[in-house]
Design an enzyme around this catalytic site. Sequence first.
Site, PDB file in Angstrom:
ATOM      1  N   HIS A 156      48.785  76.220   5.884  1.00 11.05           N
ATOM      2  CA  HIS A 156      48.839  75.217   6.972  1.00 11.05           C
ATOM      3  C   HIS A 156      47.484  75.081   7.666  1.00 11.05           C
ATOM      4  CE1 HIS A 156      53.278  75.684   6.692  1.00 11.05           C
ATOM      5  NE2 HIS A 156      52.964  76.971   6.560  1.00 11.05           N
ATOM      6  N   LYS A 283      21.650  65.433  11.791  1.00 11.39           N
ATOM      7  CA  LYS A 283      22.747  65.434  10.831  1.00 11.39           C
ATOM      8  C   LYS A 283      22.350  65.845   9.422  1.00 11.39           C
ATOM      9  CE  LYS A 283      26.392  63.299  11.347  1.00 11.39           C
ATOM     10  NZ  LYS A 283      27.748  63.779  11.407  1.00 11.39           N
ATOM     11  N   GLU A 290      32.121  64.294  -0.267  1.00 10.51           N
ATOM     12  CA  GLU A 290      32.962  63.186   0.229  1.00 10.51           C
ATOM     13  C   GLU A 290      33.159  62.112  -0.837  1.00 10.51           C
ATOM     14  OE1 GLU A 290      32.035  62.019   4.525  1.00 10.51           O
ATOM     15  OE2 GLU A 290      30.451  63.426   4.033  1.00 10.51           O
TER      16      GLU A 290
END
Length: 461
Positions: A156, A283, A290
């Site tokens: 979970h 960043k 992705e």
Amino acid sequence: MAKLWGGRFRKPTDKRVDDFNSSIRFDKRMYKQDIRGSIAHATMLGRQGIIPQADADAIVAGLKEIMSDIDAGRVEFLIDAEDIHMNIEKLLTDRIGDAGKRLHTGRSRNDQVALDIRMYLMDEIAEIEEMLIETMDTFVELAKQHTDTIMPGYTHLQKAQPITFAHHCMAYYEMFRRDFSRLAECRQRTNVMPLGSGALAGTTYPLDREFVAKMLGFDGVTMNSLDGVSDRDFVIELAGCLSLVMMHASRFSEELILWSSNEFGFVEMDDAYSTGSSIMPQKKNPDVAELIRGKTGRVYGSLIGLLTVMKGTPLAYNKDMQEDKEQIFDSVDTVKLCLPVFCDMIRTMKVNKSAMRKGANGGFTNATDAADYLVKKGLPFRDAHAVIGNMVFYCIEHDKAITDLTMDELRSFSALIEEDIYEAVSMETCVNDRAVIGGPAKAMTEKAIKKAEAYLNSIEK
Ligand code: ARG
């Protein structure tokens, strides 16, 4: 241009219909398979005396020339010759005349395209199998470096029990091993030769189907002419196999995306496998992971697309089936694009062992082991579960880990607790006592790695 099937028609095809109907734009990539198939077919026609041997020889020579001209980029395909099959037949006839017109004896484009796509996909499957071997290798190599790297295991996405990063890597090895064997099975079912099915009802010519199959390296021939031209199960099966490959790559990509976030910090992607932001100077984004996750969507899309194309087509061939190609080609291309980058991304990333270890220490990943400790001292498991549940509640309130508690604190939950609890719930004990087959204990992981290496040695060509 006059159509190869033009005899029955009195009007030319509408220009728009030519464009609409034509598949040359995408099926030209099967030219090698188409030519190899035609060479085998012509050779067999000559041997069987169905066409004159001299014509068979001229066809084979002409096709070989066409092959090298296409290889060299010297051929321009024609939209109004519709597809790769008729483009090549037309090229041949333009070059060698009447003999070329005998090539299509006892054959239909329906069994021809079924042959081409089978041959094409078998070649692609072989390439993807190689890439899967590399993928398995990548995970095994990484596992070897991390049999002592303790990290939290999750359910979970909540911290559950400590494992090692090696164990996590070997889970992916298992997934890609299944993918590999699934593909090998899919290749087996693809490996049957459909020529001789004709348009749908076989042919009256005494074709030697077994000879053609053997010449083309097939294991066998299709057993029903209707099925031979209308079966696309193998295309869908491959799309399914590739969907699972992508699902596995996508799940690990998702983990890497999470793990490279500031909140986790378990891994850092190599600069060469990340990108920056055009506005935010700080960043470093895991774009590669992705994109692999994102491209999984298009591979699933092809699977559903293919299933849907086939669901309402009556036997035998229908033009709908021309729609199989772009979708399966896209799946194959996508997987071949993703797997090598996926492996390189993994090989170059930095694993932050101390962040993983810290992650394992927090979140009471040793609570099950604390309960098991009490069970070993004689308490029934359900009671032990309750005792440790209370202990965890206490720890949360006091912002402590179980191992931070003093003996007095510990004994306030159960008189069964002694000094040896600290050792019993240490991360190392938690991991290494899980020594069942398939467990994360270092000894078991080392065995799993050995087994994997032996397997990889046995399949590497
Ligand atoms: N381009 C066609 C395809 O990909 C080849 C078979 C065409 N057969 C036909 N009867 N129109 O399916």
